[in-house]
Design an enzyme around this catalytic site. Structure first.
Site: not given
Ligand SMILES: CCCCCCCCCCCCC/C=C/[C@@H](O)[C@H](CO)NC(=O)CCCCCCCCCCCCCCC
Ligand SMILES: Nc1ncnc2c1ncn2[C@@H]1O[C@H](COP(=O)(O)OP(=O)(O)OP(=O)(O)O)[C@@H](O)[C@H]1O
Ligand SMILES: [Ca+2]
Length: 547
Positions: A135, A192, A299, A190, A165, A516-517, A234-235
């Site tokens: 997923f 993070d 989600r 998958g 899983t 870490d998400g 993943g995402s």
């Molecule tokens: C104008 C454009 C601005 C773009 C800004 C982009 C900033 C991107 C920074 C990325 C940092 C990633 C940090 C990594 C975190 C991961 O360990 C964690 C687990 O997967 N991911 C998230 O928590 C997922 C968190 C994801 C956060 C994404 C934030 C997106 C922000 C968009 C803001 C737009 C503002 C626009 C206002 C009109």
């Molecule tokens: N079979 C399952 N059903 C529901 N949740 C699951 C299953 N297997 C794993 N997970 C959980 O799903 C969560 C998200 O999964 P995963 O990190 O693979 O994808 P994502 O959230 O799309 O990507 P990212 O973390 O990069 O943003 C994980 O925290 C994991 O614990």
């Protein structure tokens, strides 16, 4: 065919062209010879990058095809492509079919190449435990594994035990409890979140076996031998992107096959004397915490949920008061130490014998506070949260973004996506640190909050007490959602974790931590970096100027 202990040499044909082929030391090379016996272009493949040698004419892509002829053998190896979507060149499977003058010469080449492979690549995995989250991301985990990864493992002679899983934390629990004898590594297909499950399983298992208490915030954790591999599905795929420079399943698979090893710093998060979680990428308070809390409610949008929630949270324009204490490792990245700042020395004895550098306290209102063990780059931000952070130097970068006007904060965010320096802004400070402690201002402390728990129950019964209750139609729905969430990590988060979107008019003084998400169930946390605690099947970011 000429052979001695260091060199094997013979004439071979590729199609209708003649080549002189050599196997010498670490390389297998073939040079084209023209009709006048002149040497032309040479191609060299390091033995460490050979994936497999097969009898006959063999293809594995797009489908497996074997033509078992007596004179031919097929060499598979790592090929560097000219372009890709990451900040390095992606790898793909290179394939060359050689025709030999006799069957004897063919068999000798195959034996010599396979022997060289064993001698020069002793750290390759033979048996792997693979967890697929069906997923994660765009829900393509199973397809990615079966179509792109499994055929390469088979070609390289790697056997794998695959677990698809059925619930969250299944992979972590499997690694913590099951017999892992014979496995040379664990792989997640998958994002993070799946990586984090493997990380917790591997660290927890190693400490159990070594008799080390993970809850003791001062303990030296036992480094983990079992390697972790990430097939991105993943995402965000931040850990994969940061350690590889790209999120490409084939590149990841090839790094796993050749047994690359990249040590990685891990940070532990404690609340009082309890371990809360580990992270490798980021723990973030304020903006990143709010974005995650908001995105959990969407989600169903898949990877787009972060952009949507990012916009919503940006529009809320919040900042939060807090106090950050840190053991600095004598390095302040930006601005440099001689500029004015609100630092003052604090006398903190805990860890100080182990952590050189002074403990300082920084107070203020922050748009966001992030601590990152690595650069934390991802396709959205190719240079990451802290571009110069190292994967395995035993430090993390503490980024403090103080209260700023909306345009200033947008400039900060936008600079993550281009080449401008996101730290060169008057409201941003960055420190290279080994440990950090965060506390709320007096009166907002977590213990005081715990005392208010009963009061909180009352609020859940009485919508009028909620900040968004003044907006018709919202409060009942929000209440139901909050109750529904039950006891996920969110249950402890209550006020701070509940982000109502731009409909909220009242400012809130407490945010949540995004680790870490995952949303952490505590606010007043302490973090400590453990240098090179785990190892990945990776090699950092390859120089893309040398394809
Ligand atoms: C104008 C454009 C601005 C773009 C800004 C982009 C900033 C991107 C920074 C990325 C940092 C990633 C940090 C990594 C975190 C991961 O360990 C964690 C687990 O997967 N991911 C998230 O928590 C997922 C968190 C994801 C956060 C994404 C934030 C997106 C922000 C968009 C803001 C737009 C503002 C626009 C206002 C009109
Ligand atoms: N079979 C399952 N059903 C529901 N949740 C699951 C299953 N297997 C794993 N997970 C959980 O799903 C969560 C998200 O999964 P995963 O990190 O693979 O994808 P994502 O959230 O799309 O990507 P990212 O973390 O990069 O943003 C994980 O925290 C994991 O614990
Ligand atoms: Ca580091």
């Amino acid at each position: 065919m000429e052979t001695d202990s260091v060199r094997v040499e013979s004439s071979l044909w590729i199609g209708n062209k003649r080549y002189r082929a050599f196997l010498s030391g670490w390389y297998f090379s073939w040079t084209e010879i023209d009709e006048r016996n002149r040497e032309k272009k040479t191609i060299s493949v390091p033995v460490s990058e050979v994936i497999g040698v097969k009898e006959g004419r063999v293809e594995i892509q797009p489908q497996k095809k074997v033509e078992d002829t007596d004179l031919d053998f097929t060499l598979f190896y790592v090929k560097r492509n000219s372009k890709g979507k990451g900040i390095r060149v992606p790898w793909s499977l290179g394939r060359t079919q050689f025709c030999c003058p006799s069957r004897g010469v063919r068999d000798q080449w195959i034996t010599q190449l396979r022997t060289a492979l064993k001698t020069h690549s002793p750290s390759r995995p033979h048996r792997l435990l693979v967890f697929i989250n069906p997923f994660g991301g765009k829900k393509r985990g199973k397809q990615i594994f079966h179509s792109l990864v499994a055929p390469l493992f088979e070609l390289a002679g790697i056997s794998s035990h695959v677990v698809v899983t059925e619930r969250a934390n299944q992979a972590r629990d499997y690694i913590l409890k099951k017999d892992l004898t014979g496995f040379d590594g664990v792989i997640c297909v998958g994002g993070d979140g799946m990586f984090s499950e493997l990380l917790h399983g591997v660290i927890g298992r190693t400490q159990q076996e070594a008799g080390v208490s993970e809850h003791d915030p001062t303990v030296m954790l036992q480094p983990c031998d079992l390697h972790i591999g990430i097939i991105p599905a993943g995402s965000t795929d931040c850990v994969c992107f940061t350690t590889m420079g790209i999120n490409d399943p084939v590149t990841s698979t090839l790094h796993i096959i050749i047994g690359d090893s990249q040590p990685l710093d891990v940070c532990s998060v404690h609340y009082q004397s309890t371990l809360v979680r580990y992270f490798v990428s980021m723990v973030g308070y304020g903006f990143y915490g709010d974005v995650l809390a908001e995105s959990e409610r969407h989600r169903w949008m898949g990877p787009l949920r972060y952009d949507y929630s990012g916009c919503m949270v940006y529009l809320c324009n919040r900042s939060y008061p807090g106090q950050v204490q840190s053991a600095l490792s004598k390095e302040r990245l930006f601005p440099h130490f001689n500029s004015s700042s609100s630092l003052y020395s604090a006398n903190v004895s805990q860890y100080s014998s182990e952590l050189e550098g002074e403990w300082v306290t920084i107070e203020g209102r922050f748009k966001c506070i992030s601590l990152t063990c690595m650069s934390s780059s991802c396709p959205r931000s190719p240079k990451g949260l802290s571009p110069s952070a190292h994967l395995a130097d035993g430090t993390a970068d503490l980024i403090l973004v103080r209260e700023a006007n909306p345009l200033g904060f947008l400039t900060y965010l936008h600079r993550h996506t281009n080449t401008q320096d996101q730290f060169d802004l008057p409201f941003v400070e960055v420190y290279r640190v080994k440990a950090v402690r965060f506390s709320l201002p007096p009166g907002e402390g977590e213990e005081e909050e715990e005392e208010e728990e009963e009061e909180e129950e009352d609020v859940l019964e009485d919508p009028e007490k909620l900040c968004c209750s003044n907006i018709a139609g919202h409060s009942q729905q929000h209440l139901a959602e909050r109750k529904e969430r039950g006891n996920v990590a969110m249950s402890r988060v209550k006020r701070p974790g509940f982000v109502c979107g731009p409909c909220c008019t009242k400012p809130r003084s407490v945010s949540v931590w995004n680790c870490d998400g995952e949303i952490l169930p505590h606010t007043e946390i302490s973090c400590r970096v453990h240098g090179q605690l785990v190892r990945l099947f990776a090699r950092g970011i390859e120089d893309s100027t040398k394809p």
